[in-house]
Design a protein around this motif. Structure first.
Motif, PDB file in Angstrom:
ATOM      1  N   GLN A 236       0.816  -1.206   0.000  1.00 53.85           N
ATOM      2  CA  GLN A 236       0.000   0.000   0.000  1.00 53.85           C
ATOM      3  C   GLN A 236       0.856   1.266   0.000  1.00 53.85           C
ATOM      4  O   GLN A 236       0.590   2.207  -0.755  1.00 53.85           O
ATOM      5  CB  GLN A 236      -0.937   0.004   1.222  1.00 53.85           C
ATOM      6  CG  GLN A 236      -1.967  -1.110   1.233  1.00 53.85           C
ATOM      7  CD  GLN A 236      -1.420  -2.415   1.791  1.00 53.85           C
ATOM      8  OE1 GLN A 236      -0.221  -2.528   2.064  1.00 53.85           O
ATOM      9  NE2 GLN A 236      -2.283  -3.392   1.955  1.00 53.85           N
ATOM     10  N   GLN A 237       1.896   1.279   0.844  1.00 50.64           N
ATOM     11  CA  GLN A 237       2.721   2.484   0.912  1.00 50.64           C
ATOM     12  C   GLN A 237       3.556   2.665  -0.353  1.00 50.64           C
ATOM     13  O   GLN A 237       3.779   3.793  -0.798  1.00 50.64           O
ATOM     14  CB  GLN A 237       3.614   2.439   2.151  1.00 50.64           C
ATOM     15  CG  GLN A 237       2.830   2.562   3.453  1.00 50.64           C
ATOM     16  CD  GLN A 237       3.641   3.189   4.566  1.00 50.64           C
ATOM     17  OE1 GLN A 237       4.415   4.114   4.332  1.00 50.64           O
ATOM     18  NE2 GLN A 237       3.453   2.691   5.778  1.00 50.64           N
ATOM     19  N   ILE A 238       4.018   1.576  -0.945  1.00 49.20           N
ATOM     20  CA  ILE A 238       4.773   1.687  -2.190  1.00 49.20           C
ATOM     21  C   ILE A 238       3.896   2.256  -3.295  1.00 49.20           C
ATOM     22  O   ILE A 238       4.331   3.117  -4.082  1.00 49.20           O
ATOM     23  CB  ILE A 238       5.353   0.318  -2.595  1.00 49.20           C
ATOM     24  CG1 ILE A 238       6.545  -0.028  -1.690  1.00 49.20           C
ATOM     25  CG2 ILE A 238       5.801   0.335  -4.062  1.00 49.20           C
ATOM     26  CD1 ILE A 238       7.170  -1.370  -1.973  1.00 49.20           C
ATOM     27  N   GLU A 239       2.640   1.812  -3.364  1.00 49.57           N
ATOM     28  CA  GLU A 239       1.736   2.348  -4.382  1.00 49.57           C
ATOM     29  C   GLU A 239       1.504   3.840  -4.173  1.00 49.57           C
ATOM     30  O   GLU A 239       1.439   4.608  -5.143  1.00 49.57           O
ATOM     31  CB  GLU A 239       0.402   1.595  -4.350  1.00 49.57           C
ATOM     32  CG  GLU A 239       0.480   0.168  -4.871  1.00 49.57           C
ATOM     33  CD  GLU A 239       1.038   0.101  -6.297  1.00 49.57           C
ATOM     34  OE1 GLU A 239       0.616   0.925  -7.134  1.00 49.57           O
ATOM     35  OE2 GLU A 239       1.904  -0.752  -6.546  1.00 49.57           O
ATOM     36  N   ARG A 240       1.396   4.261  -2.915  1.00 47.03           N
ATOM     37  CA  ARG A 240       1.207   5.692  -2.649  1.00 47.03           C
ATOM     38  C   ARG A 240       2.448   6.491  -3.034  1.00 47.03           C
ATOM     39  O   ARG A 240       2.363   7.615  -3.539  1.00 47.03           O
ATOM     40  CB  ARG A 240       0.860   5.916  -1.172  1.00 47.03           C
ATOM     41  CG  ARG A 240      -0.559   5.502  -0.815  1.00 47.03           C
ATOM     42  CD  ARG A 240      -0.989   6.105   0.510  1.00 47.03           C
ATOM     43  NE  ARG A 240      -0.259   5.556   1.631  1.00 47.03           N
ATOM     44  CZ  ARG A 240      -0.641   4.460   2.310  1.00 47.03           C
ATOM     45  NH1 ARG A 240      -1.743   3.809   1.947  1.00 47.03           N
ATOM     46  NH2 ARG A 240       0.060   4.017   3.328  1.00 47.03           N
ATOM     47  N   MET A 241       3.634   5.911  -2.814  1.00 46.72           N
ATOM     48  CA  MET A 241       4.862   6.611  -3.189  1.00 46.72           C
ATOM     49  C   MET A 241       4.998   6.712  -4.712  1.00 46.72           C
ATOM     50  O   MET A 241       5.499   7.702  -5.238  1.00 46.72           O
ATOM     51  CB  MET A 241       6.075   5.910  -2.565  1.00 46.72           C
ATOM     52  CG  MET A 241       6.264   6.253  -1.093  1.00 46.72           C
ATOM     53  SD  MET A 241       7.799   5.618  -0.394  1.00 46.72           S
ATOM     54  CE  MET A 241       7.318   3.950   0.008  1.00 46.72           C
ATOM     55  N   LYS A 242       4.534   5.693  -5.413  1.00 41.91           N
ATOM     56  CA  LYS A 242       4.537   5.770  -6.868  1.00 41.91           C
ATOM     57  C   LYS A 242       3.666   6.922  -7.349  1.00 41.91           C
ATOM     58  O   LYS A 242       4.037   7.667  -8.271  1.00 41.91           O
ATOM     59  CB  LYS A 242       4.043   4.447  -7.463  1.00 41.91           C
ATOM     60  CG  LYS A 242       5.015   3.290  -7.331  1.00 41.91           C
ATOM     61  CD  LYS A 242       4.421   2.035  -7.962  1.00 41.91           C
ATOM     62  CE  LYS A 242       5.359   0.842  -7.835  1.00 41.91           C
ATOM     63  NZ  LYS A 242       4.758  -0.386  -8.418  1.00 41.91           N
ATOM     64  N   LEU A 243       2.492   7.066  -6.746  1.00 42.76           N
ATOM     65  CA  LEU A 243       1.611   8.178  -7.106  1.00 42.76           C
ATOM     66  C   LEU A 243       2.274   9.515  -6.780  1.00 42.76           C
ATOM     67  O   LEU A 243       2.120  10.496  -7.521  1.00 42.76           O
ATOM     68  CB  LEU A 243       0.287   8.049  -6.351  1.00 42.76           C
ATOM     69  CG  LEU A 243      -0.607   6.871  -6.762  1.00 42.76           C
ATOM     70  CD1 LEU A 243      -1.813   6.774  -5.830  1.00 42.76           C
ATOM     71  CD2 LEU A 243      -1.063   7.021  -8.210  1.00 42.76           C
ATOM     72  N   GLN A 244       3.004   9.545  -5.667  1.00 37.36           N
ATOM     73  CA  GLN A 244       3.706  10.770  -5.287  1.00 37.36           C
ATOM     74  C   GLN A 244       4.766  11.140  -6.328  1.00 37.36           C
ATOM     75  O   GLN A 244       4.931  12.310  -6.672  1.00 37.36           O
ATOM     76  CB  GLN A 244       4.350  10.590  -3.912  1.00 37.36           C
ATOM     77  CG  GLN A 244       5.038  11.838  -3.375  1.00 37.36           C
ATOM     78  CD  GLN A 244       5.679  11.597  -2.018  1.00 37.36           C
ATOM     79  OE1 GLN A 244       5.355  10.637  -1.326  1.00 37.36           O
ATOM     80  NE2 GLN A 244       6.595  12.462  -1.638  1.00 37.36           N
ATOM     81  N   ILE A 245       5.476  10.134  -6.838  1.00 40.00           N
ATOM     82  CA  ILE A 245       6.488  10.376  -7.870  1.00 40.00           C
ATOM     83  C   ILE A 245       5.832  10.914  -9.141  1.00 40.00           C
ATOM     84  O   ILE A 245       6.299  11.877  -9.755  1.00 40.00           O
ATOM     85  CB  ILE A 245       7.271   9.081  -8.177  1.00 40.00           C
ATOM     86  CG1 ILE A 245       8.104   8.668  -6.958  1.00 40.00           C
ATOM     87  CG2 ILE A 245       8.202   9.282  -9.380  1.00 40.00           C
ATOM     88  CD1 ILE A 245       8.749   7.301  -7.088  1.00 40.00           C
ATOM     89  N   GLN A 246       4.708  10.295  -9.519  1.00 39.90           N
ATOM     90  CA  GLN A 246       4.007  10.733 -10.723  1.00 39.90           C
ATOM     91  C   GLN A 246       3.468  12.147 -10.576  1.00 39.90           C
ATOM     92  O   GLN A 246       3.433  12.912 -11.551  1.00 39.90           O
ATOM     93  CB  GLN A 246       2.877   9.754 -11.031  1.00 39.90           C
ATOM     94  CG  GLN A 246       3.366   8.398 -11.525  1.00 39.90           C
ATOM     95  CD  GLN A 246       2.229   7.403 -11.701  1.00 39.90           C
ATOM     96  OE1 GLN A 246       1.296   7.370 -10.902  1.00 39.90           O
ATOM     97  NE2 GLN A 246       2.318   6.581 -12.742  1.00 39.90           N
ATOM     98  N   SER A 247       3.057  12.511  -9.349  1.00 35.35           N
ATOM     99  CA  SER A 247       2.520  13.860  -9.131  1.00 35.35           C
ATOM    100  C   SER A 247       3.576  14.935  -9.316  1.00 35.35           C
ATOM    101  O   SER A 247       3.247  16.114  -9.483  1.00 35.35           O
ATOM    102  CB  SER A 247       1.910  13.957  -7.728  1.00 35.35           C
ATOM    103  OG  SER A 247       2.937  13.925  -6.733  1.00 35.35           O
ATOM    104  N   LYS A 248       4.844  14.544  -9.286  1.00 38.57           N
ATOM    105  CA  LYS A 248       5.934  15.497  -9.492  1.00 38.57           C
ATOM    106  C   LYS A 248       6.300  15.643 -10.971  1.00 38.57           C
ATOM    107  O   LYS A 248       7.273  16.313 -11.309  1.00 38.57           O
ATOM    108  CB  LYS A 248       7.168  15.058  -8.698  1.00 38.57           C
ATOM    109  CG  LYS A 248       6.974  15.093  -7.193  1.00 38.57           C
ATOM    110  CD  LYS A 248       8.249  14.674  -6.462  1.00 38.57           C
ATOM    111  CE  LYS A 248       8.073  14.759  -4.950  1.00 38.57           C
ATOM    112  NZ  LYS A 248       9.314  14.396  -4.220  1.00 38.57           N
ATOM    113  N   GLY A 249       5.504  15.004 -11.842  1.00 39.18           N
ATOM    114  CA  GLY A 249       5.738  15.147 -13.267  1.00 39.18           C
ATOM    115  C   GLY A 249       6.582  14.058 -13.879  1.00 39.18           C
ATOM    116  O   GLY A 249       6.989  14.167 -15.047  1.00 39.18           O
ATOM    117  N   TYR A 250       6.856  12.996 -13.131  1.00 37.54           N
ATOM    118  CA  TYR A 250       7.667  11.902 -13.657  1.00 37.54           C
ATOM    119  C   TYR A 250       6.766  10.815 -14.247  1.00 37.54           C
ATOM    120  O   TYR A 250       5.650  10.588 -13.783  1.00 37.54           O
ATOM    121  CB  TYR A 250       8.533  11.290 -12.562  1.00 37.54           C
ATOM    122  CG  TYR A 250       9.603  12.209 -12.026  1.00 37.54           C
ATOM    123  CD1 TYR A 250      10.850  12.286 -12.655  1.00 37.54           C
ATOM    124  CD2 TYR A 250       9.382  12.999 -10.909  1.00 37.54           C
ATOM    125  CE1 TYR A 250      11.843  13.117 -12.170  1.00 37.54           C
ATOM    126  CE2 TYR A 250      10.373  13.842 -10.417  1.00 37.54           C
ATOM    127  CZ  TYR A 250      11.587  13.894 -11.051  1.00 37.54           C
ATOM    128  OH  TYR A 250      12.563  14.728 -10.576  1.00 37.54           O
TER     129      TYR A 250
END
Length: 214
Positions: free
Chosen positions: A104-118
């Motif tokens: 669950q936390q890894i999926e949230r971190m992936k979304l966080q990375i994508q939110s930065k434009g990556y």
């Protein structure tokens, strides 16, 4: 068991020396003898503690060797061959707590990375030995790619932590698990960094934490 016996024996010898000093003060110069003995006892206790710490952290150190030798170094070699370049940016995520490596936390971190434009993608390495391993590619602009891995091997420490805490009689179980988990992560982190430096991989490998800086 042996350390406890040594500690008891050391205290007994110290007591005997003090009693001899008290009842036979003129027999010899007891002060320097007792002083030297106390210093020696302190040195023995220090090295015993260091030995116990090494034994306690040995699972994390073993995981660090497995991660670097069986995954990270072969992965870098494969990516360098695949890219046909000597330049590589491989980031390893170091958690502050083991819970950060949950699905669950890894999926949230992936979304966080994508939110930065990556842009995130997942590739599977063709390993010659062992099972295939998926890693992330992180791309902000075309041609600029970083590779990213969550060392989920650390999750195997959870059973060790449960065992160590269950065999203890001290305070809060959750608090003790967190403290031990943090120490094991730090031991893993230090050993991975040492191995990377030893293998001359520092130009290719860097580390990131919860801030997910790229």
């Amino acid at each position: 068991m042996n350390s406890n016996r040594n500690h008891i024996a050391g205290r007994a010898i110290t007591l005997i020396l003090l009693l001899l000093w008290f009842f036979y003060p003129e027999l010899t110069q007891w002060e320097p003898i007792i002083g030297v003995w106390v210093v020696l006892q302190g040195a023995v206790i220090y090295f015993q503690k260091r030995r116990i710490e090494k034994l306690e952290f040995s699972p994390a150190i073993s995981l660090a060797h497995g991660y670097v030798n069986n995954f990270l170094e072969p992965a870098i070699s494969e990516l360098l061959q695949k890219n046909g370049s000597s330049n590589l940016d491989f980031k390893v995520y170091i958690p502050s707590e083991l819970e950060e490596l949950s699905d669950q936390q890894i999926e949230r971190m992936k979304l966080q990375i994508q939110s930065k434009g990556y842009q995130l993608n997942q590739i599977k390495l063709k390993r010659k030995t062992g099972r295939p391993h998926d890693i992330l590619t992180v791309e902000k602009q075309e041609g600029s790619v970083s590779y990213f891995d969550f060392p989920r091997t650390l999750l195997s420490l959870q059973s060790y932590i449960d065992y160590k805490v269950a065999s203890s009689r001290n305070e809060s179980t959750d608090f003790k698990k967190q403290v031990l988990g943090n120490k094991l992560i730090e031991a893993f982190n230090k050993e991975v960094r040492r191995l990377i430096e030893k293998k001359n991989l520092t130009d290719a490998v860097s580390f990131t934490e919860k801030s997910l800086s790229f």
